[in-house]
Design a protein around this motif. Structure first.
Motif, PDB file in Angstrom:
ATOM      1  N   PRO A 190      11.366 -20.885  37.284  1.00  0.00           N
ATOM      2  CA  PRO A 190      10.716 -22.201  37.334  1.00  0.00           C
ATOM      3  C   PRO A 190      11.699 -23.316  36.963  1.00  0.00           C
ATOM      4  O   PRO A 190      12.656 -23.094  36.203  1.00  0.00           O
ATOM      5  CB  PRO A 190       9.608 -22.091  36.273  1.00  0.00           C
ATOM      6  CG  PRO A 190       9.401 -20.629  36.085  1.00  0.00           C
ATOM      7  CD  PRO A 190      10.717 -19.982  36.326  1.00  0.00           C
ATOM      8  N   GLU A 206       7.750 -12.868  46.585  1.00  0.00           N
ATOM      9  CA  GLU A 206       6.557 -13.718  46.589  1.00  0.00           C
ATOM     10  C   GLU A 206       5.284 -12.905  46.854  1.00  0.00           C
ATOM     11  O   GLU A 206       4.238 -13.159  46.260  1.00  0.00           O
ATOM     12  CB  GLU A 206       6.707 -14.822  47.641  1.00  0.00           C
ATOM     13  CG  GLU A 206       7.812 -15.829  47.359  1.00  0.00           C
ATOM     14  CD  GLU A 206       7.453 -16.817  46.258  1.00  0.00           C
ATOM     15  OE1 GLU A 206       6.298 -16.788  45.775  1.00  0.00           O
ATOM     16  OE2 GLU A 206       8.322 -17.624  45.877  1.00  0.00           O
ATOM     17  N   TYR A 212       4.430 -10.914  43.748  1.00  0.00           N
ATOM     18  CA  TYR A 212       3.925 -11.839  42.730  1.00  0.00           C
ATOM     19  C   TYR A 212       2.485 -12.245  43.039  1.00  0.00           C
ATOM     20  O   TYR A 212       1.642 -12.339  42.125  1.00  0.00           O
ATOM     21  CB  TYR A 212       4.824 -13.066  42.658  1.00  0.00           C
ATOM     22  CG  TYR A 212       4.516 -13.976  41.491  1.00  0.00           C
ATOM     23  CD1 TYR A 212       4.895 -13.635  40.197  1.00  0.00           C
ATOM     24  CD2 TYR A 212       3.851 -15.191  41.683  1.00  0.00           C
ATOM     25  CE1 TYR A 212       4.617 -14.474  39.114  1.00  0.00           C
ATOM     26  CE2 TYR A 212       3.565 -16.027  40.621  1.00  0.00           C
ATOM     27  CZ  TYR A 212       3.959 -15.662  39.335  1.00  0.00           C
ATOM     28  OH  TYR A 212       3.674 -16.488  38.272  1.00  0.00           O
ATOM     29  N   THR A 243      -0.733 -11.879  40.554  1.00  0.00           N
ATOM     30  CA  THR A 243      -1.535 -13.025  40.130  1.00  0.00           C
ATOM     31  C   THR A 243      -2.981 -12.922  40.616  1.00  0.00           C
ATOM     32  O   THR A 243      -3.897 -13.446  39.973  1.00  0.00           O
ATOM     33  CB  THR A 243      -0.911 -14.346  40.623  1.00  0.00           C
ATOM     34  OG1 THR A 243      -0.743 -14.307  42.041  1.00  0.00           O
ATOM     35  CG2 THR A 243       0.435 -14.576  39.953  1.00  0.00           C
ATOM     36  N   ASN A 300      -5.909 -13.376  37.953  1.00  0.00           N
ATOM     37  CA  ASN A 300      -7.004 -14.328  38.131  1.00  0.00           C
ATOM     38  C   ASN A 300      -8.360 -13.659  37.923  1.00  0.00           C
ATOM     39  O   ASN A 300      -9.296 -14.269  37.374  1.00  0.00           O
ATOM     40  CB  ASN A 300      -6.934 -14.962  39.518  1.00  0.00           C
ATOM     41  CG  ASN A 300      -5.738 -15.888  39.674  1.00  0.00           C
ATOM     42  OD1 ASN A 300      -5.220 -16.412  38.686  1.00  0.00           O
ATOM     43  ND2 ASN A 300      -5.283 -16.082  40.902  1.00  0.00           N
ATOM     44  N   ASN A 332       7.992 -16.924  35.406  1.00  0.00           N
ATOM     45  CA  ASN A 332       7.000 -17.519  36.301  1.00  0.00           C
ATOM     46  C   ASN A 332       5.574 -17.281  35.810  1.00  0.00           C
ATOM     47  O   ASN A 332       4.720 -18.173  35.921  1.00  0.00           O
ATOM     48  CB  ASN A 332       7.173 -16.966  37.717  1.00  0.00           C
ATOM     49  CG  ASN A 332       8.257 -17.698  38.493  1.00  0.00           C
ATOM     50  OD1 ASN A 332       8.033 -18.777  39.031  1.00  0.00           O
ATOM     51  ND2 ASN A 332       9.452 -17.115  38.520  1.00  0.00           N
ATOM     52  N   TYR A 372       4.905 -19.633  33.018  1.00  0.00           N
ATOM     53  CA  TYR A 372       4.797 -21.001  33.564  1.00  0.00           C
ATOM     54  C   TYR A 372       3.432 -21.220  34.223  1.00  0.00           C
ATOM     55  O   TYR A 372       2.792 -22.269  34.037  1.00  0.00           O
ATOM     56  CB  TYR A 372       5.923 -21.239  34.577  1.00  0.00           C
ATOM     57  CG  TYR A 372       5.898 -22.609  35.212  1.00  0.00           C
ATOM     58  CD1 TYR A 372       6.453 -23.704  34.561  1.00  0.00           C
ATOM     59  CD2 TYR A 372       5.317 -22.796  36.468  1.00  0.00           C
ATOM     60  CE1 TYR A 372       6.424 -24.978  35.142  1.00  0.00           C
ATOM     61  CE2 TYR A 372       5.285 -24.054  37.055  1.00  0.00           C
ATOM     62  CZ  TYR A 372       5.841 -25.142  36.388  1.00  0.00           C
ATOM     63  OH  TYR A 372       5.807 -26.385  36.963  1.00  0.00           O
ATOM     64  N   ASP A 373       2.989 -20.214  34.986  1.00  0.00           N
ATOM     65  CA  ASP A 373       1.739 -20.368  35.732  1.00  0.00           C
ATOM     66  C   ASP A 373       0.493 -20.138  34.878  1.00  0.00           C
ATOM     67  O   ASP A 373      -0.592 -20.628  35.220  1.00  0.00           O
ATOM     68  CB  ASP A 373       1.722 -19.403  36.918  1.00  0.00           C
ATOM     69  CG  ASP A 373       2.686 -19.819  38.026  1.00  0.00           C
ATOM     70  OD1 ASP A 373       2.992 -21.017  38.114  1.00  0.00           O
ATOM     71  OD2 ASP A 373       3.143 -18.934  38.774  1.00  0.00           O
ATOM     72  N   TYR A 374       0.646 -19.370  33.782  1.00  0.00           N
ATOM     73  CA  TYR A 374      -0.502 -19.057  32.917  1.00  0.00           C
ATOM     74  C   TYR A 374      -0.139 -19.324  31.454  1.00  0.00           C
ATOM     75  O   TYR A 374      -0.022 -18.396  30.646  1.00  0.00           O
ATOM     76  CB  TYR A 374      -0.922 -17.598  33.091  1.00  0.00           C
ATOM     77  CG  TYR A 374      -1.360 -17.238  34.489  1.00  0.00           C
ATOM     78  CD1 TYR A 374      -2.683 -17.404  34.894  1.00  0.00           C
ATOM     79  CD2 TYR A 374      -0.448 -16.735  35.410  1.00  0.00           C
ATOM     80  CE1 TYR A 374      -3.087 -17.077  36.185  1.00  0.00           C
ATOM     81  CE2 TYR A 374      -0.843 -16.398  36.694  1.00  0.00           C
ATOM     82  CZ  TYR A 374      -2.155 -16.573  37.077  1.00  0.00           C
ATOM     83  OH  TYR A 374      -2.557 -16.243  38.348  1.00  0.00           O
TER      84      TYR A 374
END
Length: 424
Positions: A6, A160, A163, A167, A171, A201, A204-206
């Motif tokens: 990130p 990607e 990943y 995710t 979620n 990542n 960063y995202d969570y």
């Protein structure tokens, strides 16, 4: 497509605190052991782990493990024999949850409220929302603490698409109100550079989730990957004393504790005693019937023994440490003999007498070789017994089939007797 770190990501490598330390010694140790292990011995090991300062213990995932958890919770709540701040967790695999659910239903409400259920195989029957439905069932009987363990095959690294798969399940966990997710390197194949990108990542995202890595050592990288995960933001870590774990094992807790002390990494509300962890590691070898790794870092039986004499590099560098010196043929330099005589108070005339020093060295080598011959014979016998020990008495699917055939035969015999009796 390859993933990147990130933007503005910053690593931390020392002087920080993490929120938790999960212990897998009991679960992974029992899964790896070739033979059945007595429950009382497991409980003995739990007490040793608790005494060393460990406060979050994953007991197991087997059909009999809830009874051990019940014993632990009873010792904690009913008898005060375990500290109030110890947490016990059970790994619930979604392909075998029903009988275990029925067992947990019988637990007192107080126990269920204190138990952590960590779900594995979250992806199993996701088209039927099995994970969500089972979580709801456990909530209804009184369980309030949950985690998820996401299984992964990182043999092809992290891109990607991979990943996005991870995710997706994170979620689902977030939607269920989970605050802790364990990322499993299920085959022990992730490399540190991929682990860095993945952990950075996810954090960063969570930012509001607790993450930890379940790091197997199949490539010899389990410890390194575990450290990389917390350097890049994961706020929990896990391992097992002596590195116990399936296949090549997990990061050894005693090694992590040594590293933490040197890098000033602390664990919130947890103080681990390195010496007691070493004792627990040695007892774990005995309980799980494993031949000790005598050179294992920190807890190996002879890891603190070092070669006497002039070839000892740490001594030459002036490093202070706890050392038990031994002598072998490699270290039997003339200078080693002189050094030993000097520390024993021998006169300078003898220490500097080359003929005398050579004579002493020859006598020492003679004794050394006699001992080595005797030890070699004993060692060959021990190795033979070890191979025999681990290659016999190991049960498998064939044993289930043979026992089932015997049960079926007994059942048919009984039915025939009942039929014959009814015909009379």
């Amino acid at each position: 497509m390859a993933m990147q770190l990130p933007k503005n990501h910053k690593k931390r490598e020392n002087n920080f605190q993490i929120d938790g330390f999960l212990d897998e010694t009991l679960r992974e140790g029992a899964e790896r052991c070739l033979f059945a292990v007595d429950e009382d011995k497991k409980y003995e090991l739990i007490k040793k782990l608790v005494d060393s300062g460990i406060r979050d213990i994953i007991i197991g995932s087997g059909p009999k493990d809830p009874s051990l958890i019940f014993k632990c919770l009873s010792a904690k709540h009913d008898f005060g024999k375990l500290p109030e701040d110890v947490n016990f967790a059970f790994i619930l695999l979604l392909n075998s949850w029903e009988p275990l659910y029925e067992t947990f239903k019988s637990f007192p409400k107080e126990f269920l409220n204190d138990l952590t259920i960590s779900f594995g195989m979250v992806e199993y029957q996701q088209e039927h929302q099995l994970f969500e439905r089972v979580v709801e069932k456990f909530r209804k009987i009184g369980v309030t603490k949950f985690r998820a363990s996401l299984l992964n095959n990182f043999s092809n690294g992290v891109d990607e698409d991979k990943y996005a798969q991870i995710t997706h399940h994170i979620n689902r966990c977030v939607n269920e109100g989970f605050d802790t997710v364990r990322i499993n390197d299920s085959l022990g194949t992730i490399y540190p550079e991929a682990m860095e990108v993945l952990s950075a990542n996810l954090v960063y995202d969570y930012p509001n989730l607790n993450f930890c890595l379940h790091a197997y050592n199949d490539r010899g990288l389990g410890l390194q990957n575990a450290l990389i995960s917390i350097y890049n933001g994961f706020n929990m870590i896990e391992g097992a004393v002596a590195g116990y774990g399936n296949r090549s094992g997990l990061p050894a807790i005693e090694t992590l504790v040594r590293i933490f002390s040197e890098k000033n990494i602390t664990i919130k509300n947890t103080n681990l005693d390195l010496e007691k962890l070493k004792e627990a590691a040695i007892r774990t070898d005995e309980i799980f019937m494993t031949v000790p790794n005598i050179y294992r870092p920190e807890s190996g039986l002879v890891v603190n023994k070092e070669n006497l004499g002039v070839l000892n590099i740490p001594d030459y560098l002036g490093v202070e440490r706890k050392t038990d010196y031994f002598l072998n043929k490699v270290g039997l330099h003339l200078g080693t003999v002189q050094k030993a005589l000097k520390s024993g108070g021998f006169s300078e005339s003898l220490i500097n007498n080359s003929d005398f020093i050579k004579e002493v060295r020859e006598k020492v080598e003679e004794k050394m070789m006699l001992i080595a011959a005797e030890k070699q014979s004993k060692f060959e016998g021990i190795v033979s017994e070890i191979y025999e020990f681990y290659s016999t008495g190991v049960l498998g699917a064939k044993d289930i089939q043979e026992i089932a055939e015997q049960c079926a035969l007994e059942k048919r015999t009984l039915e025939q007797k009942v039929f014959q009796y009814s015909e009379r």
